[in-house]
Enzyme design. Structure first.
Site, PDB file in Angstrom:
ATOM      1  N   GLY A   1     -20.195  31.614  24.067  1.00 27.41           N
ATOM      2  CA  GLY A   1     -20.849  30.438  23.522  1.00 27.41           C
ATOM      3  C   GLY A   1     -22.351  30.646  23.451  1.00 27.41           C
ATOM      4  O   GLY A   1     -22.905  31.557  24.077  1.00 27.41           O
ATOM      5  N   CYS A   2     -23.002  29.789  22.682  1.00 26.89           N
ATOM      6  CA  CYS A   2     -24.443  29.980  22.478  1.00 26.89           C
ATOM      7  C   CYS A   2     -25.227  29.699  23.755  1.00 26.89           C
ATOM      8  O   CYS A   2     -26.075  30.504  24.161  1.00 26.89           O
ATOM      9  CB  CYS A   2     -24.936  29.106  21.323  1.00 26.89           C
ATOM     10  SG  CYS A   2     -24.440  27.378  21.400  1.00 26.89           S
ATOM     11  N   TYR A   3     -24.953  28.574  24.401  1.00 34.81           N
ATOM     12  CA  TYR A   3     -25.669  28.281  25.655  1.00 34.81           C
ATOM     13  C   TYR A   3     -25.385  29.347  26.715  1.00 34.81           C
ATOM     14  O   TYR A   3     -26.315  29.839  27.362  1.00 34.81           O
ATOM     15  CB  TYR A   3     -25.290  26.891  26.185  1.00 34.81           C
ATOM     16  CG  TYR A   3     -25.892  25.737  25.429  1.00 34.81           C
ATOM     17  CD1 TYR A   3     -27.271  25.575  25.350  1.00 34.81           C
ATOM     18  CD2 TYR A   3     -25.093  24.774  24.821  1.00 34.81           C
ATOM     19  CE1 TYR A   3     -27.837  24.496  24.675  1.00 34.81           C
ATOM     20  CE2 TYR A   3     -25.652  23.696  24.140  1.00 34.81           C
ATOM     21  CZ  TYR A   3     -27.018  23.553  24.074  1.00 34.81           C
ATOM     22  OH  TYR A   3     -27.571  22.484  23.414  1.00 34.81           O
TER      23      TYR A   3
END
Lengths: 360, 360, 360, 360
Positions: free
Chosen positions: C161-163
């Site tokens: 995921g990006c985070y």
């Protein structure tokens, strides 16, 4: 540019065909130009110069471009050590620097306005004294799609202004067809178009949530637009009858400031000299720009976001059925096709490379 | 509106002169209208209604307006319990609701387009079937500065569209003077002008860093603009000669979407029917709008940020010396003067209050 | 991927080494992935598929990427005709599609969350039922800098995921050193991070001039972060004493929505298990990421604009002298290093290419 | 302030109770303060002064505020002619001006930092030499909700900084309860918070599409926050045991710059000194701020857009169930509650008016 460097490439990316200096690489256009040279498959960034910022690394000022090169002071006496130059100085300051490169036999693309206007009087009325008027005749106006052959053979190319680039590309097919009798250009640009200028006007808080017309008393890009439209008419033999109003009496140009970074749109409204049909216009534009790598004639009005970070100009043409007006909309990225991208496009031609090298 | 309520105010804010229902208070314009009624010194927010959002508190949907009122479903049978109504339904859906209030004898300002066009045929060509055509003749076009007296005596005011408000105010002095022969309107609006509509087009990522023309095939606000400009010419007896092109053949209007929330600018380019000087124009505008509380004729081209969250229209007029074109720029907040603010301005007049009540 | 295609390149760009399908190419991450494949010197875009948008050309949806390819419906029975796949379906919907490619022997990078969590129970608690739990053990968590060797040999890579990408890269050196006892991650992402989702929440007017925390009750990216930090401690043998609180009890993660398009920052605040000096931390980070092409340890806190449209993660680490807290800030472009860029980075490794191919 | 002016109002708006000078009205906070005084039902704007901009009309600089008043140079010898003063000078420059008003017996709210810190040494370490240290003891820290009674009786109120206002309001209930053992404040502010400062850093192009941490080596607002949290603990008798770390060793504060104009959010992460339940916290906050006109404890994390152009502080409190951390989020408009709005709130109290006068 020494011919020895223009030999066919021996192979991979490490061998460049030409060492290029970007003079004035700390401004928005100059920094992008340096970045485009740096990533170009056939060019080498010989030096990136700056005045106030000499000593600073370019990737400190513009991290996104990732050019790990220290800005240096320009040494005019060493102009001849480069194979080509891109000058991105402010208007007025550029002419002298350009002259040094020309004297040293170095081909140069000038991103400033200093050599865009054929007529010195018009230049000086618009920008003030000219620093190297003797070179005006040698300069080619580098709107590539209009003057490709001249650019190819030139040693001094005057890169067009951002608004003129979009406006002229939007209007050229109409002008060549003798149809552009009467023109209103309502344009809008993102903030980077104003250059890296401090001051209240471009402070975030002044621009954010705002949209403002400016320069309505006569923007300095207007003479460029007029010059080129007249030239197109003359070239095509479509000048209106001698008793018609001269072109400069028939173009209104008003820019607006939009709260965004990169992007420029010209919305052109033309009262044609005779009735035209939408279909005729679409054909006219499609034919005029057939085969152009960087001009796309599209079916819908373009948004500037579509062309951001590209050298593209997207044009949509239509007819307002009620009034018979022709309408042409052109979107560019003001820093690319409106400045540094077109500078590379021109430099490619001047150096005998592919026009699209390093730009796709 | 019962006359008993229009007695002179007995005192402080707690006693209102009129209970107002805002129907369709969950949209951008309706919510602001509800908020303006809520804070109005002489009005009381009798109800704020919504369809999908009934049951939700308005300050949940629009915290910034701080109206601690639950949205309810509209009960058409109870229309008569209010002293006045503002209807902010979508075009097409509004007419029937408006009709219920009119039948119940309740004065109503309709923020939709349903009663703006005198000519039913033009309406239906633009928006589709009309839900209450029998009321078209009774409606007054509520561009307050143009039709103040008619608004005062009216029971049904059609609040103008946002683009027409700015465009007509920008052009009215020229039209009344018979000078607006040929008109190009290049306009731009923030996103709230499109209403609270979901979908890709108004997604943040579509709008951010973008600027796009749209509706170039004929925006539905154009007929309003044409109707009013024609009316101004007729009213002033300045209609061009009978063999001149009809007005609708002489106005081009193209809007653009700007990446901001509230704000609208119309840049109008007019080829006048005779030569005009800048000074004459400035005087014309200064006189026309002298004494107007919400129209300011200013010395510089206005940015939309200047009028945000106000009911002001700021206008700058100039002449393009090269072409002789007249240029008029008008900035408004599309939700205020372009919708809810002007609705209150009209309602104030209809209810015999001060025009500026609750708007300064 | 047939081995015959992995022979040394015969020459120029026209010969690709692998035909790649991007399934789900109409979303933000999928479209960028298709674009990166399309421009990749050694990959060919075999197909770009979409569900609702099948039949539409990708450059209609995303003009800026300039991929002149029509989106097609995915034919699961033809999965085997490609050499590799990138699946960018929504969470939950991806697993089955991934499974078809795995069955057909096609290496796949899954951009969704479906194979990121080792523990099926944690997955189902977070996202709902899993569509292909039998593959969970085979999947490698594709945070390239942490699991490079595993990625290289894998047939199924779960792209982070990006985070988590930014958070874990920011914290990894501390975790490996056993120093990350207690962690607060305050993060912020541009709107494209939410995917191409309609609705009020991502309407321009909701996001513009706003800044909002969300997901504070437990964002679904938290389990990924916890899993990887635990893994790092275990791998380095720096797990705190057995009676210490488990890791999942020691990480707080709160994201915020920022009014911009692409960009993500994690600001991490760590109470270290022993006193650390700034200099020690800087050395730790410099050594950990020495030689990494896409992680830069920098001297100043990074802004997300610096890494926009790049696959870079810029990290700054410091010590709050007053409290002794370690602070690590990591900036990425959520669509590049946080999604499609890292997918290409992983695919490059899986196909035996240079990790940076097509990403510089 | 002469008592004769504080007689009961005789009636309408035209009679003011006090003539107020705003010194430094050309900056963002000063201009809003002038505007709030101008629209205040019981105050009159006696003068709005500026240094570089003297002679300019305020509505030229800030059209939106519509204050048709010319900025004048401050005449320190005439300080006594006003009933009250708001000083919005830069830090360091304010002290002397404030002293002149104090000497002349004029109650003053100082919007700068010059009188916020009780401890001169801490001030000088943070801001440099102090221009009027003899007044430090007389100044009241004007976070109204905390020091209402002191403000009421004060002649010199030091208006809090924008970050401290939101941070302290977010943390006060926890601090008073002795629960705020260990605190991380991750904050974000719109650009107006930096004041009307030119330069690259706040140029539109630097801020747009960016999000950056700054001041991580120790922002000058931190000492204010520490001072007030310590004061709250002392006041409530909840100071941790003497051998606990002093407060200044337990607060980390990192601000970020967000691409928006007005708005500020503090996200506070607190490791409480004992276990707390969400419900207990909610009750604590609800009780602490019960009856406050400008503090709202809300059920969802607030976005800054909700409070724009208002004097509100919206607070949401929650517990991170996994870690036991308390989380408090506070949103304000940095120019209103974070500067000019709170200045009016304080001035209202000092002049014996309603705290909310002119602010709703």
């Amino acid at each position: 540019m020494r011919s020895r460097r223009l030999s066919p490439r021996s192979g991979g990316r490490s061998v460049s065909d030409a060492r290029v200096v970007v003079a004035g690489a700390s401004g928005f256009a100059g920094a992008l130009a340096a970045s485009l040279v740096h990533r170009h498959p056939r060019l080498e960034l010989g030096a990136a110069t700056a005045r106030a910022d000499a000593g600073v690394r370019l990737d400190r000022l513009y991290p996104r471009y990732r050019v790990p090169v220290e800005l240096t002071a320009l040494d005019p006496d060493a102009a001849g050590q480069f194979d080509a130059a891109i000058v991105a100085y402010p208007h007025g300051a550029a002419a002298e620097v350009v002259a040094r490169f020309v004297e040293a036999g170095v081909p140069v693309v000038d991103v400033s306005a200093d050599f865009r206007l054929d007529d010195r009087a018009v230049y000086e009325e618009t920008y003030g004294d000219h620093g190297a008027p003797e070179l005006l005749d040698d300069a080619v106006y580098g709107l590539t799609e209009l003057h490709r052959d001249d650019v190819r053979g030139s040693r001094l190319v005057a890169n067009p202004g951002c608004y003129p680039t979009a406006a002229i590309l939007a209007l050229a097919p109409l002008a060549e067809a003798g149809l552009a009798s009467d023109v209103v250009i309502s344009a809008a640009s993102g903030v980077s178009g104003a250059g890296r200028v401090a001051g209240d006007r471009f402070h975030f808080v002044s621009v954010d949530e705002n949209f403002t017309p400016y320069g309505i008393e006569g923007h300095r890009h207007l003479p460029e637009i007029v010059q080129e439209l007249e030239g197109l008419e003359e070239g095509a033999g479509t000048v209106p009858s001698p008793d018609a109003e001269p072109r400069r009496r028939r173009v209104t140009f008003v820019p607006h400031l939009v709260p965004l970074d990169q992007g420029l749109l010209t919305s052109c409204f033309v009262t044609p000299s005779r009735e035209v049909e939408a279909e005729e216009l679409r054909r006219l534009y499609a034919e005029r720009y057939d085969g152009e790598a960087f001009v796309e004639v599209v079916d819908d009005p373009p948004g500037v976001r579509e062309v951001r970070d590209t050298n593209l100009c997207r044009i949509h043409v239509a007819v307002d059925e009620r009034t018979g007006r022709a309408m042409a909309f052109a979107a560019i990225d003001n820093l690319w096709k409106g400045a540094a991208g077109q500078a590379i496009q021109n430099l490619n031609l001047m150096l005998g490379m592919e026009e699209t090298d390093g730009l796709l």
